[in-house]
Design a protein around this motif. Structure first.
Motif, PDB file in Angstrom:
ATOM      1  N   PRO A 223       0.883  -1.033   0.111  1.00  0.00           N
ATOM      2  CA  PRO A 223       0.239  -0.428   0.229  1.00  0.00           C
ATOM      3  C   PRO A 223       0.732   1.230   0.176  1.00  0.00           C
ATOM      4  O   PRO A 223       2.083   1.219   0.830  1.00  0.00           O
ATOM      5  CB  PRO A 223      -0.778  -0.474   1.400  1.00  0.00           C
ATOM      6  CG  PRO A 223       0.276  -0.807   2.046  1.00  0.00           C
ATOM      7  CD  PRO A 223       1.192  -1.908   1.231  1.00  0.00           C
TER       8      PRO A 223
ATOM      9  N   PHE B  67      -7.136   3.888  -2.551  1.00  0.00           N
ATOM     10  CA  PHE B  67      -6.045   2.656  -2.157  1.00  0.00           C
ATOM     11  C   PHE B  67      -5.069   2.608  -3.102  1.00  0.00           C
ATOM     12  O   PHE B  67      -6.077   2.105  -3.752  1.00  0.00           O
ATOM     13  CB  PHE B  67      -6.653   2.104  -1.410  1.00  0.00           C
ATOM     14  CG  PHE B  67      -7.436   2.723   0.402  1.00  0.00           C
ATOM     15  CD1 PHE B  67      -6.823   4.034   0.743  1.00  0.00           C
ATOM     16  CD2 PHE B  67      -8.628   2.807   0.446  1.00  0.00           C
ATOM     17  CE1 PHE B  67      -7.305   4.396   1.899  1.00  0.00           C
ATOM     18  CE2 PHE B  67      -9.140   2.964   0.891  1.00  0.00           C
ATOM     19  CZ  PHE B  67      -8.551   3.570   2.471  1.00  0.00           C
TER      20      PHE B  67
ATOM     21  N   CYS C 223     -10.242  13.464   0.959  1.00  0.00           N
ATOM     22  CA  CYS C 223      -9.436  12.604   0.614  1.00  0.00           C
ATOM     23  C   CYS C 223      -9.025  11.718   2.463  1.00  0.00           C
ATOM     24  O   CYS C 223      -8.394  11.451   2.663  1.00  0.00           O
ATOM     25  CB  CYS C 223      -7.533  12.966   0.228  1.00  0.00           C
ATOM     26  SG  CYS C 223      -6.842  11.222   0.134  1.00  0.00           S
TER      27      CYS C 223
ATOM     28  N   THR D 281       0.106   0.896   6.904  1.00  0.00           N
ATOM     29  CA  THR D 281      -1.188   0.243   5.688  1.00  0.00           C
ATOM     30  C   THR D 281      -2.696   0.975   6.229  1.00  0.00           C
ATOM     31  O   THR D 281      -3.088   1.812   6.951  1.00  0.00           O
ATOM     32  CB  THR D 281      -1.175  -1.705   6.417  1.00  0.00           C
ATOM     33  OG1 THR D 281      -1.901  -1.669   7.229  1.00  0.00           O
ATOM     34  CG2 THR D 281       0.007  -2.266   6.096  1.00  0.00           C
ATOM     35  N   PRO D 282      -3.748   1.126   5.413  1.00  0.00           N
ATOM     36  CA  PRO D 282      -4.456   1.504   5.215  1.00  0.00           C
ATOM     37  C   PRO D 282      -5.724   0.756   6.340  1.00  0.00           C
ATOM     38  O   PRO D 282      -6.825   1.025   6.859  1.00  0.00           O
ATOM     39  CB  PRO D 282      -5.435   0.837   3.637  1.00  0.00           C
ATOM     40  CG  PRO D 282      -4.755   0.805   2.630  1.00  0.00           C
ATOM     41  CD  PRO D 282      -3.539  -0.031   3.801  1.00  0.00           C
ATOM     42  N   GLU D 283      -5.846  -0.278   6.767  1.00  0.00           N
ATOM     43  CA  GLU D 283      -5.945  -1.020   8.033  1.00  0.00           C
ATOM     44  C   GLU D 283      -6.014   0.166   9.885  1.00  0.00           C
ATOM     45  O   GLU D 283      -6.826  -0.694  10.121  1.00  0.00           O
ATOM     46  CB  GLU D 283      -5.935  -2.446   7.874  1.00  0.00           C
ATOM     47  CG  GLU D 283      -6.484  -3.004   7.016  1.00  0.00           C
ATOM     48  CD  GLU D 283      -6.336  -3.336   5.909  1.00  0.00           C
ATOM     49  OE1 GLU D 283      -4.332  -2.954   5.548  1.00  0.00           O
ATOM     50  OE2 GLU D 283      -6.526  -3.636   4.825  1.00  0.00           O
TER      51      GLU D 283
ATOM     52  N   TYR E  88      -5.696   6.558   8.951  1.00  0.00           N
ATOM     53  CA  TYR E  88      -4.782   6.211   7.866  1.00  0.00           C
ATOM     54  C   TYR E  88      -4.664   7.653   6.617  1.00  0.00           C
ATOM     55  O   TYR E  88      -3.937   7.847   6.766  1.00  0.00           O
ATOM     56  CB  TYR E  88      -4.819   5.357   7.036  1.00  0.00           C
ATOM     57  CG  TYR E  88      -3.703   4.893   5.883  1.00  0.00           C
ATOM     58  CD1 TYR E  88      -3.268   4.343   5.838  1.00  0.00           C
ATOM     59  CD2 TYR E  88      -4.448   5.140   4.308  1.00  0.00           C
ATOM     60  CE1 TYR E  88      -1.576   3.868   4.666  1.00  0.00           C
ATOM     61  CE2 TYR E  88      -4.251   4.785   3.357  1.00  0.00           C
ATOM     62  CZ  TYR E  88      -2.544   4.707   3.541  1.00  0.00           C
ATOM     63  OH  TYR E  88      -1.480   3.842   2.758  1.00  0.00           O
ATOM     64  N   LEU E  89      -6.067   7.863   6.568  1.00  0.00           N
ATOM     65  CA  LEU E  89      -6.339   8.946   5.578  1.00  0.00           C
ATOM     66  C   LEU E  89      -6.027  10.343   5.909  1.00  0.00           C
ATOM     67  O   LEU E  89      -5.461  10.895   5.376  1.00  0.00           O
ATOM     68  CB  LEU E  89      -7.509   9.064   4.543  1.00  0.00           C
ATOM     69  CG  LEU E  89      -8.059   7.571   3.449  1.00  0.00           C
ATOM     70  CD1 LEU E  89      -9.270   7.596   3.577  1.00  0.00           C
ATOM     71  CD2 LEU E  89      -7.075   7.712   2.488  1.00  0.00           C
TER      72      LEU E  89
END
Lengths: 380, 380
Positions: free
Chosen positions: A282, A302, A379, B361-363, B367-368
């Motif tokens: 990622p 993503f 975002c 990671t997006p998890e 994250y954003l």
């Protein structure tokens, strides 16, 4: 993202323009022959089009564009336009194509649940919801004025999902929401926030909800040069048939993590086994905000990179990809810069790849503006 | 960035706190023992501090912090806090440290040249400029109210540079602008826009001009694992002595490109020959906006990655680095998360590296938000 690749042919090389006369759906504010009104959020708007920029017209359910892989290769060569190597205007053009209509936001009503704005619904489209007064309620909010919300009897996520689903079915039967996917998207104010209910994917832009996806650049390194695997979408796919695409991409349905969704899409779209796809990295996210008639897309993608073995050859499993080709990254950059061959949001993800891998340098005029434009949408 | 690492010691492990009693300079709104007021631009502000977060107090010309490389290694180990692997709060904390005082912007007057805002000057600091009425002029602007500008006789960039230089000299002699560097920064509204004149680097935050720099992560790959080369700043360096730093970083003076500046800094700071440094890859930019008393830093850092051979060992040429150490990237991540050992803006650049290389990671919750916070300042 319907219609966002509709563009006036800008060059005499008009054979690249696909016949689009059999378009099943037409939307306000777009047409086959006129370039749609574009929002210009950049400091350095293009004063003139790239003289050798190529365009291809297509739309939802349009006839596939008529370009071939040979055309793709030809236009990608440095000698096709030797002077555009550090010219970022072709990239800015693609970002704009995904971020239209910011000036039209006042035509939309906030869609509010539990005091959170979860979407935006066009005032004309909202008229259709008045027939469902046990589900959708027009109301006034002190801070934002007119809003739409759900009936207060719908307190549980499952109840909301079912009630809205019935409405969507009716609207779809009346042709107001085309292309039902039978795939549910979570409705939330931002990623990781509580999910208020789930909504049919095809309805997402009509309710202006945030939609999330995973997009992966699959690349190969050989003798110090990088190559990207590029897919060409099936000619019978209802959306963007025949256009160029990433190796793997997909929407993020409710109830699955980005990482697991990517692994699933890798298998379906390119036959990449988990042992390879689990190595995907990622690398961030991009976003855009696109108003097209009654549709308001607020997408966050993503982004992932996967370095593939030289020997790997993708093999589509779900019939959605017609063919694949591996192309040197600097030639992919030229395709993006010079044509509208790629499905529009793929351009953003590949431009992000070009930044992270050093193909666009700070010495190029507009570097920081282009970098920022990769997150033109909310975002979050 | 003076004082931006001043922080209350948050844990019983207080031996990490350096004595800072001999600080030469003090600024309003900061103190040695109290955490400075922080702007919180994030959706998920930290409700509580990480219980095992370590802090180190230092300031411009403070005594060097007392941590050793052994301390760095110890705190970087997974077992030091096994539960914080997907917890991003330690990163958010470092971003905030670089983005203080947004609520204080009304204390500053726009500094305007040729109708472009090029900086912001604190109203109290502006009082000092009234003595130089042939150079600085207070004025009213229809759209923004009170502004500062240059005398209309100063039409040429060279004339402006010389006139302002004389003022800076006077202010420096009176202790109002410490740490003169004799290095000129371009004064511009945004990167790539016309340069109106050049300004002494030490004066940049007092005039709130945009300042640009190049920061490079030098890394090594060995057996599938990535390591970052980390420098420790010289103990006699006037700014941030003894703190951890990138392998290579430097401000971008007037008249040199990012790429050439990076190559120069690579040679001076780490003895990296051009044959290696020319392989550095530009990978984007980060930005922050920090108000600290009369100082308003609006910095944009162009970020680079350089993959180094396993055999390479950096060798500082200019006396600004005390020593180097190569550390596994996941352990560097722990240092950033758990301590204030790094010079504050280096944290942002390394967090950007962690995103691009898949260490975040997006998890991970937030994250954003964290991704967006890497460009908290005006990144143009």
């Amino acid at each position: 993202m319907a219609c966002c690749c509709i563009a006036k042919v800008q060059t005499p090389i008009s054979y690249f323009r696909a016949a689009a006369a059999n378009s099943r759906h037409s939307f306000p504010n777009s047409s086959i022959t006129a370039f749609p009104p574009l929002h210009s959020p950049f400091n350095h708007p293009m004063k003139s089009s790239n003289p050798r920029s190529l365009s291809v017209s297509t739309t939802v359910a349009a006839a596939p564009p008529t370009f071939s892989w040979d055309d793709v290769v030809r236009v990608s060569q440095p000698e096709f336009n030797p002077r555009d190597s550090s010219d970022l205007r072709g990239y800015f053009d693609k970002i704009k194509t995904c971020n239209r209509g910011a000036e039209l936001q006042s035509e939309f009503l906030p869609f509010v649940i539990e005091d959170q704005i979860v979407g935006y619904i066009h005032k004309s489209f909202a008229e259709n919801l008045k027939n469902f007064e046990d589900v959708f309620i027009s109301s006034e909010n002190d801070s934002v004025g007119g809003i739409l919300t759900l009936h207060r009897s719908l307190k549980l996520a499952d109840d909301r999902t079912r009630a809205v689903e019935e409405v969507i079915k009716c609207l779809a039967e009346n042709g107001l929401i085309p292309g039902i996917r039978n795939e549910l998207y979570p409705v939330t104010s931002s990623y990781g926030s509580p999910v208020f209910f789930s909504l049919e994917r095809a309805a997402a832009p009509y309710f202006g909800i945030k939609a999330y996806g995973v997009h992966m650049n699959g690349y190969v390194e050989k003798d110090g040069q990088q190559f990207l695997w590029i897919g060409r979408r099936s000619l019978v796919k209802p959306t963007f048939p025949g256009m160029l695409d990433h190796l793997v991409a997909g929407g993020l349905p409710h109830g699955i993590s980005c990482g697991e969704n990517l692994i699933k899409e890798c298998e379906e779209e390119a036959g990449i086994p988990r042992i390879l796809s689990s190595r995907a990295i990622p690398v961030g996210a991009v976003s855009y905000s696109d108003i097209d008639g009654h549709r308001f897309k607020r997408d966050v993608l993503f982004t992932y990179d996967l370095k593939l073995p030289e020997s790997f050859v993708p093999n589509n499993q779900d019939g959605e990809v017609e063919s694949f080709k591996v192309i040197p990254v600097n030639e992919v950059a030229n395709i993006i810069k010079r044509t509208h061959f790629f499905k529009s949001n793929c351009n953003i993800v590949i431009i992000d790849f070009l930044f992270r891998h050093g193909y666009i340098t700070p010495e190029c005029f507009g570097y920081l503006d282009l970098l920022q434009s990769l997150k033109s949408g909310d975002c979050s």
